[in-house]
Design an enzyme around this catalytic site. Structure first.
Site, PDB file in Angstrom:
ATOM      1  N   TYR A 130     -44.210 -79.778 -21.057  1.00 54.51           N
ATOM      2  CA  TYR A 130     -43.238 -79.238 -22.009  1.00 54.51           C
ATOM      3  C   TYR A 130     -43.563 -79.754 -23.407  1.00 54.51           C
ATOM      4  O   TYR A 130     -43.752 -80.953 -23.603  1.00 54.51           O
ATOM      5  CB  TYR A 130     -41.810 -79.633 -21.636  1.00 54.51           C
ATOM      6  CG  TYR A 130     -40.793 -78.928 -22.505  1.00 54.51           C
ATOM      7  CD1 TYR A 130     -40.359 -77.644 -22.172  1.00 54.51           C
ATOM      8  CD2 TYR A 130     -40.303 -79.509 -23.666  1.00 54.51           C
ATOM      9  CE1 TYR A 130     -39.458 -76.970 -22.971  1.00 54.51           C
ATOM     10  CE2 TYR A 130     -39.394 -78.841 -24.470  1.00 54.51           C
ATOM     11  CZ  TYR A 130     -38.977 -77.571 -24.129  1.00 54.51           C
ATOM     12  OH  TYR A 130     -38.095 -76.896 -24.937  1.00 54.51           O
ATOM     13  N   ASN A 181     -35.363 -82.146 -25.964  1.00 53.92           N
ATOM     14  CA  ASN A 181     -34.026 -82.490 -26.444  1.00 53.92           C
ATOM     15  C   ASN A 181     -33.118 -82.855 -25.269  1.00 53.92           C
ATOM     16  O   ASN A 181     -33.559 -83.000 -24.130  1.00 53.92           O
ATOM     17  CB  ASN A 181     -33.446 -81.336 -27.271  1.00 53.92           C
ATOM     18  CG  ASN A 181     -33.281 -80.057 -26.456  1.00 53.92           C
ATOM     19  OD1 ASN A 181     -33.308 -80.066 -25.228  1.00 53.92           O
ATOM     20  ND2 ASN A 181     -33.098 -78.943 -27.151  1.00 53.92           N
ATOM     21  N   GLN A 238     -39.116 -92.985 -37.395  1.00 50.76           N
ATOM     22  CA  GLN A 238     -38.440 -92.564 -36.166  1.00 50.76           C
ATOM     23  C   GLN A 238     -37.135 -91.838 -36.476  1.00 50.76           C
ATOM     24  O   GLN A 238     -36.746 -90.899 -35.774  1.00 50.76           O
ATOM     25  CB  GLN A 238     -38.183 -93.770 -35.261  1.00 50.76           C
ATOM     26  CG  GLN A 238     -39.447 -94.455 -34.782  1.00 50.76           C
ATOM     27  CD  GLN A 238     -40.438 -93.503 -34.150  1.00 50.76           C
ATOM     28  OE1 GLN A 238     -40.091 -92.754 -33.242  1.00 50.76           O
ATOM     29  NE2 GLN A 238     -41.677 -93.525 -34.624  1.00 50.76           N
ATOM     30  N   HIS A 297     -37.057 -87.972 -36.771  1.00 48.72           N
ATOM     31  CA  HIS A 297     -37.201 -87.128 -35.585  1.00 48.72           C
ATOM     32  C   HIS A 297     -35.928 -86.371 -35.262  1.00 48.72           C
ATOM     33  O   HIS A 297     -35.957 -85.186 -34.911  1.00 48.72           O
ATOM     34  CB  HIS A 297     -37.555 -87.984 -34.361  1.00 48.72           C
ATOM     35  CG  HIS A 297     -39.012 -88.214 -34.168  1.00 48.72           C
ATOM     36  ND1 HIS A 297     -39.896 -87.210 -33.896  1.00 48.72           N
ATOM     37  CD2 HIS A 297     -39.740 -89.350 -34.209  1.00 48.72           C
ATOM     38  CE1 HIS A 297     -41.118 -87.711 -33.771  1.00 48.72           C
ATOM     39  NE2 HIS A 297     -41.054 -89.010 -33.949  1.00 48.72           N
ATOM     40  N   GLU A 317     -38.183 -97.687 -26.621  1.00 46.31           N
ATOM     41  CA  GLU A 317     -39.306 -96.752 -26.482  1.00 46.31           C
ATOM     42  C   GLU A 317     -40.521 -97.294 -27.244  1.00 46.31           C
ATOM     43  O   GLU A 317     -41.622 -97.389 -26.703  1.00 46.31           O
ATOM     44  CB  GLU A 317     -38.901 -95.386 -27.034  1.00 46.31           C
ATOM     45  CG  GLU A 317     -40.015 -94.355 -27.016  1.00 46.31           C
ATOM     46  CD  GLU A 317     -39.646 -93.087 -27.754  1.00 46.31           C
ATOM     47  OE1 GLU A 317     -40.280 -92.054 -27.482  1.00 46.31           O
ATOM     48  OE2 GLU A 317     -38.741 -93.120 -28.626  1.00 46.31           O
ATOM     49  N   HIS A 318     -40.321 -97.625 -28.527  1.00 44.59           N
ATOM     50  CA  HIS A 318     -41.373 -98.203 -29.360  1.00 44.59           C
ATOM     51  C   HIS A 318     -40.938 -99.596 -29.804  1.00 44.59           C
ATOM     52  O   HIS A 318     -39.821 -99.755 -30.317  1.00 44.59           O
ATOM     53  CB  HIS A 318     -41.605 -97.367 -30.620  1.00 44.59           C
ATOM     54  CG  HIS A 318     -41.893 -95.924 -30.375  1.00 44.59           C
ATOM     55  ND1 HIS A 318     -40.928 -94.932 -30.517  1.00 44.59           N
ATOM     56  CD2 HIS A 318     -43.032 -95.293 -29.993  1.00 44.59           C
ATOM     57  CE1 HIS A 318     -41.470 -93.763 -30.248  1.00 44.59           C
ATOM     58  NE2 HIS A 318     -42.740 -93.945 -29.915  1.00 44.59           N
ATOM     59  N   ASP A 346     -48.506 -92.462 -32.234  1.00 36.19           N
ATOM     60  CA  ASP A 346     -47.987 -91.111 -32.033  1.00 36.19           C
ATOM     61  C   ASP A 346     -49.104 -90.070 -32.035  1.00 36.19           C
ATOM     62  O   ASP A 346     -48.973 -89.017 -31.414  1.00 36.19           O
ATOM     63  CB  ASP A 346     -46.984 -90.763 -33.126  1.00 36.19           C
ATOM     64  CG  ASP A 346     -45.610 -91.352 -32.873  1.00 36.19           C
ATOM     65  OD1 ASP A 346     -45.349 -91.791 -31.744  1.00 36.19           O
ATOM     66  OD2 ASP A 346     -44.795 -91.372 -33.816  1.00 36.19           O
ATOM     67  N   GLU A 384     -35.585-102.504  18.289  1.00 34.06           N
ATOM     68  CA  GLU A 384     -34.909-101.499  17.465  1.00 34.06           C
ATOM     69  C   GLU A 384     -34.356-100.349  18.304  1.00 34.06           C
ATOM     70  O   GLU A 384     -33.798 -99.396  17.759  1.00 34.06           O
ATOM     71  CB  GLU A 384     -35.880-100.962  16.402  1.00 34.06           C
ATOM     72  CG  GLU A 384     -36.285-102.019  15.370  1.00 34.06           C
ATOM     73  CD  GLU A 384     -37.161-101.457  14.269  1.00 34.06           C
ATOM     74  OE1 GLU A 384     -37.581-100.286  14.368  1.00 34.06           O
ATOM     75  OE2 GLU A 384     -37.398-102.185  13.280  1.00 34.06           O
ATOM     76  N   HIS A 410     -41.370 -95.279  21.132  1.00 32.86           N
ATOM     77  CA  HIS A 410     -42.363 -95.970  20.300  1.00 32.86           C
ATOM     78  C   HIS A 410     -43.036 -97.084  21.104  1.00 32.86           C
ATOM     79  O   HIS A 410     -44.260 -97.251  21.074  1.00 32.86           O
ATOM     80  CB  HIS A 410     -41.686 -96.597  19.064  1.00 32.86           C
ATOM     81  CG  HIS A 410     -41.359 -95.632  17.972  1.00 32.86           C
ATOM     82  ND1 HIS A 410     -40.437 -94.637  18.107  1.00 32.86           N
ATOM     83  CD2 HIS A 410     -41.841 -95.539  16.709  1.00 32.86           C
ATOM     84  CE1 HIS A 410     -40.351 -93.954  16.978  1.00 32.86           C
ATOM     85  NE2 HIS A 410     -41.194 -94.490  16.101  1.00 32.86           N
TER      86      HIS A 410
END
Length: 433
Positions: free
Chosen positions: A132, A217, A262, A265, A330-331, A364, A418, A423
């Site tokens: 995207y 977004n 930033q 943005h 994030e940064h 970036d 178990e 098994h």
């Protein structure tokens, strides 16, 4: 300096508990409403397919699409039409991204856990991936490179790019050019939750993919969370954010530039600086004020700083690290005298920029590191996008007759404990090699 453009200032230690919780949470009051609207949009795509996507283009993008898919000749034309300096920069960025991500390719392994028992693991590239690329306030060819190039490096079979259409019914020329340059296989003029739903479930035109990556977004982020029953995603991501840790070695104007970079943005971007000492904190606030007033994307910058902007004073760097770990930015930019040493103190960051010359802008676009990163504190558990996101792993086991006989009784004992008696019988049948 007027206090009006920053939401928070003063000492970190004196920040009110409610204010600190809001700063750490980074979630909006509209999240529940967005999630509800996205749920309805996804339902329409699942039931109506392409028809819903055409309707969404009319409703949200204000364009009548002739087709959802963009013909390859339009991408190639876009690549030929962009300015030569832009093409050269995109080519350089793609080359660096490929180099950085090629070094991250995983390897097959085999280990003998005990004599005759071999356990192996092999990375297999995904068959189909959706990338995207946002539109709207800005067009991001760089995000196309960050998604497509690592997928190509990993060997993904088919890479589909979705990006919102502009007034001409096509994604931005930069996005199309980047898709052509990076080696995408298909491009669709689709945005928002509709694009995510189409990639997750498939429509008459859009192929269903195995993983969806890329920023977006609030509607894109909410949609990615709601389709995880059908497809893998990179990480939930929201508005951009930065945390700068600065000491006396930092230039106030440089710290301010990083915050504004930033802030431009998104009005919901979160931009925070922890600054050692009152004089430097005041100098940073003054620089933020000066730069924000003349910023070319001033409305967005001022909105972001007014809602989630902070320059907070700390007494020493030791005070910063617990906040960094909890904030999980994030940064993270280390504008300190010994940033390489301070890097060892960092936990929980999407990506770290070591030294004030390592501007977030370089990451970036051009360093080769990926800029698709977790936000809103999710770096506590999620990592940034990498080549590893484009593989799934096949695990295998080999057992010799002697090893089967040696394991049979212990496996039978554990299975009996178990209550899984079939098994136990399956294991004990191999007691004699």
């Amino acid at each position: 300096m007027s206090a009006s453009i920053l939401k928070y200032q003063g000492a970190l230690s004196s920040l009110e508990p409610d204010a600190q919780r809001r700063l750490l949470a980074r979630t909006g009051e509209s999240d529940a409403l967005v999630a509800s609207r996205v749920q309805a949009l996804i339902a329409r795509v699942r039931t109506e397919g392409d028809r819903a996507l055409f309707d969404f283009a009319r409703e949200f993008d204000r364009v009548e699409l002739a087709a959802l898919e963009v013909p390859r000749e339009r991408w190639n034309a876009a690549l030929e039409s962009i300015p030569s300096d832009v093409r050269e920069a995109l080519t350089r960025a793609a080359r660096n991204i490929a180099r950085a991500h090629a070094a991250q390719r995983p390897q097959s392994i085999e280990v003998e856990t005990e004599p005759g028992v071999i356990v192996g693991r092999r990375p297999d590239p995904l068959s189909r991936v959706g990338v995207y690329a946002p539109g709207g306030r800005a067009v991001y060819p760089s995000s196309v490179l960050m998604g497509v190039v690592p997928a190509k490096v990993a060997g993904v079979g088919e890479i589909t790019v979705c990006s919102p259409p502009g007034p001409d019914g096509l994604p931005g020329a930069g996005v199309l050019a980047a898709a052509a340059l990076a080696g995408a296989d298909r491009v669709f003029a689709l945005g928002g939750a509709g694009a995510v739903a189409a990639l997750a479930y498939g429509t008459q035109s859009v192929p269903r993919v195995d993983r969806i990556v890329g920023p977006g977004n609030a509607y894109v982020a909410a949609a990615k969370l709601q389709v995880v029953d059908a497809v893998a995603i990179d990480a939930p991501a929201g508005p951009s954010e930065i945390l700068v840790v600065a000491d006396a070695s930092a230039r106030p104007d440089a710290v301010a530039r990083e915050l504004l970079a930033q802030a431009e943005h998104d009005p919901e971007a979160c931009c925070v600086a922890l600054v050692v000492g009152a004089p430097l904190a005041q100098a940073v606030r003054d620089a933020v004020e000066q730069q924000a007033r003349i910023a070319r994307r001033g409305d967005i910058v001022l909105s972001a700083l007014g809602s989630r902007g902070a320059v907070l004073r700390i007494d020493s760097l030791e005070e910063a690290w617990p906040f960094v770990a909890e904030f999980a930015p994030e940064h993270l930019l280390l504008a300190t005298a010994k940033p390489s040493e301070d890097l060892a103190r960092v936990r929980n960051a999407g990506t770290v920029f070591v030294g004030q010359r390592a501007s977030v802008a370089f990451g970036d676009y051009l360093t080769g590191a990926n800029h698709v990163l977790p936000t809103a504190g999710l770096a506590r558990a999620y990592s940034g996008l990498s080549v590893l996101d484009f593989y799934r792993w096949t695990t295998w086991q080999r057992v010799t007759p002697e090893a089967a006989a040696a394991m049979a009784d212990d496996v039978g004992t554990l299975a009996d404990s178990e209550g899984l008696f079939a098994h136990a019988a399956a294991a004990r049948a191999w007691r004699v090699p």
